[in-house]
Design an enzyme around this catalytic site. Sequence first.
Site, PDB file in Angstrom:
ATOM      1  N   PHE A  61     -84.746 -45.638  15.002  1.00 16.14           N
ATOM      2  CA  PHE A  61     -85.329 -46.587  15.953  1.00 16.14           C
ATOM      3  C   PHE A  61     -84.790 -48.008  15.725  1.00 16.14           C
ATOM      4  O   PHE A  61     -85.567 -48.969  15.705  1.00 16.14           O
ATOM      5  CB  PHE A  61     -86.854 -46.588  15.864  1.00 16.14           C
TER       6      PHE A  61
ATOM      7  N   TYR B  10     -84.404 -30.645  17.371  1.00 19.76           N
ATOM      8  CA  TYR B  10     -84.035 -31.380  18.577  1.00 19.76           C
ATOM      9  C   TYR B  10     -83.711 -30.370  19.668  1.00 19.76           C
ATOM     10  O   TYR B  10     -82.619 -29.826  19.743  1.00 19.76           O
ATOM     11  CB  TYR B  10     -82.824 -32.274  18.321  1.00 19.76           C
TER      12      TYR B  10
END
Length: 291
Positions: free
Chosen positions: A207, A59
Amino acid sequence: MTNDRYPLAGFDVHRVGFGAMQLPGPGVMGPPRDHDEAIAVLRRAVEAGVDHIDTAQIYGPDVANELIREALHPYPENLAIVSKVGARRDEAGGWVPLEDPADLRTDVENNLRTLGIDQLAAVNLRVMDRTASDSFFDDQLAVMVAARDAGLIGGIGLSNVDLRHLERAAAQTDIVCVQNPYNLVDRSAQDLLDECVARGIGFVPFFPLGSAFTPDNPVLGNPVVRQAAGELDRTPAQVALAWTLGVAPNVLLIPGTSSVAHLEENLAVADIELSDDTRAQLDAVGSNQLA
């Protein structure tokens, strides 16, 4: 909400944690849009009781871990920091699978270095190609087992897997968590969730509000979700997260944000009680696979 905690790799964590994926810049690349706000989000999360943070060296790359260290080191003893390995980022920001299982160990060590810790609570083996051979998966899993046995990680998790991966891995070693896409309209991982419930394994849906990489969001834009939000005086995101949290007692949410205001909204979902009627309406939304 009752049963608001669940065991995770030797920790006992709140079922609403924090995901660090949105802390870096656009496309999960580069520095945050607002560095001070990113630091404030992390500090407020822990202050509010978050004891499970999900991150990854990729990330940024590096950015999320470095922000976590800057904001929170030295860490509270009860803070479970979980990462994932199995991919790299290319120059365009694409997600590229590792070709050599031995590189998993290097990536575990890189996570430890940037976070400034000696052991991660857990690390998820991210499966980038579900069609890869069983022998390749076994070789990757063996590296993870060796890292755990060396004390670098407390537990092994799996990410983006099929049921066969979980069954194959669980036959070889203990698995503490599974991360797969799961939300109101994408319940393709229901068999995995059910198996995790049966085995007492934490299930971490990613998600939960729909993919962050698609222009249209069939979760937040769903009319049933929006109607329920209006009736409860909540946001569609809060309703969708509350529904997901109530699917099973082993569900561990890790909603991410780079905004303190959104963080407060996300953490509030633990207190939302959906009526049986509202939950039934949301259950009926469907299980269509997200594109």
